[in-house]
Design an enzyme around this catalytic site. Structure first.
Site, PDB file in Angstrom:
ATOM      1  N   HIS A 265      16.477 -32.122  -9.637  1.00 23.47           N
ATOM      2  CA  HIS A 265      16.924 -31.522  -8.916  1.00 23.47           C
ATOM      3  C   HIS A 265      17.640 -31.957  -7.888  1.00 23.47           C
ATOM      4  CE1 HIS A 265      15.281 -27.220  -6.566  1.00 23.47           C
ATOM      5  NE2 HIS A 265      15.257 -28.159  -5.816  1.00 23.47           N
ATOM      6  N   PHE A 266      17.148 -33.424  -6.817  1.00 16.38           N
ATOM      7  CA  PHE A 266      18.611 -33.521  -6.100  1.00 16.38           C
ATOM      8  C   PHE A 266      19.133 -34.486  -6.484  1.00 16.38           C
ATOM      9  CE2 PHE A 266      14.370 -32.716  -3.903  1.00 16.38           C
ATOM     10  CZ  PHE A 266      15.083 -31.853  -2.520  1.00 16.38           C
TER      11      PHE A 266
END
Length: 290
Positions: A265-266
């Site tokens: 996600h990051f």
């Protein structure tokens, strides 16, 4: 060494923090962060872009170093956060810009684009969802349950997302080599999430996130009508917004550039150099014609 300025501006009576770098007369790019982080997530990307671009990365109200008034003092909605962002850009004299949207930054970016299509020179979406295809139900079901009915049970479910373990999970899930992700990331975010009253802010935005998917058809119409250059760069292992969310942009922008990279996600934490290279190449071409 790239000079990055750490600044504050008061707009609509609220003090907003933003990071700024690059020549003021260069093409602008606005970086819009997601939950549960802040402009801190762009700390390495900003210098990688600032030689060519005027880079602005604000902290949304309630996040990072910006003001965090209580839910009794401010109605935390994505409409309200968008209004503040638009007011900040007006304050800074930025009227045309590319956007990089991630997570919560996406519904803010989409609202900005729909309100002023001519302002947007290009779109970079990194786990910035704009299609139902992107939702990973295993993650979102808990939030959907809370949106439908606020009960002690559903609230307990979403409160579990405000813990240190949940924050760490967001950073590490889908990352093949976890040693690439600094523990400073989730520790930093959790410290800010833990400020008194911040839990209520997050609960309000969990509820208001229900307003975003119904707006997707308007986003799709904006994309078809205005055909902005789109770069979707996504972590293959994102457990929140799956890679189908990246591919979906080609439905409305057939020449969208879509890259699925190893990561979660990051994505900037484990593949920041790759993402920066893709952005520089993309913007170098996209801003020539916009």
């Amino acid at each position: 060494m790239t000079v990055v300025h750490h600044r504050y501006a008061t707009v609509q009576g609220r003090r907003l923090f933003y990071r700024e770098a690059g020549p003021a007369d260069a093409p602008a790019i606005v970086l819009l962060h997601g939950f549960p982080t802040s402009s801190f997530m762009f700390r390495t990307l900003i210098p990688a872009l600032a030689d060519r671009y005027h880079v602005i990365a604000p902290d949304h109200l309630g996040y990072g170093q910006s003001d965090a008034p209580s839910v009794d003092e401010f109605d935390y909605t994505f409409d309200a956060l968008t209004d503040l962002t638009a007011a900040l850009l007006e304050h800074l004299g930025v009227s045309r810009y590319a956007i990089y949207v991630q997570d919560y930054g996406a519904p803010i970016g989409w609202r900005l684009a729909e309100a002023d299509p001519q302002a947007i020179t290009a779109i970079i979406t990194q786990s910035g969802n704009g299609y139902d295809d992107g939702f990973v139900s295993g993650f979102w079901q808990t939030i959907w349950d809370y949106q439908r009915a606020q009960t002690p049970e559903t609230e307990a479910g979403v409160r579990a997302m405000l813990t240190l373990e949940a924050t760490k999970w967001q950073y590490l899930t889908g990352v093949a080599d976890e040693s690439l992700v600094s523990p400073d990331t989730w520790q930093h975010d959790f410290a800010l999430l833990s400020r008194p009253g911040n839990d209520a802010i997050q609960l309000a935005l969990f509820r208001d996130y229900a307003t975003n998917a119904p707006r997707y058809p308007a986003l799709h119409e904006y994309l078809r009508r205005n055909h902005p250059p789109v770069l979707a760069v996504w972590g293959k292992g994102d457990p929140i917004f799956g890679p189908e969310g990246a591919s979906a942009f080609a439905k409305d922008v057939p020449d969208a550039e879509i890259h699925l990279l190893d990561g979660g996600h990051f994505l900037l934490e484990s593949a920041g150099d790759q993402v920066a290279e893709l952005i520089r190449d993309f913007l170098g071409r996209a801003t020539v014609t916009r």
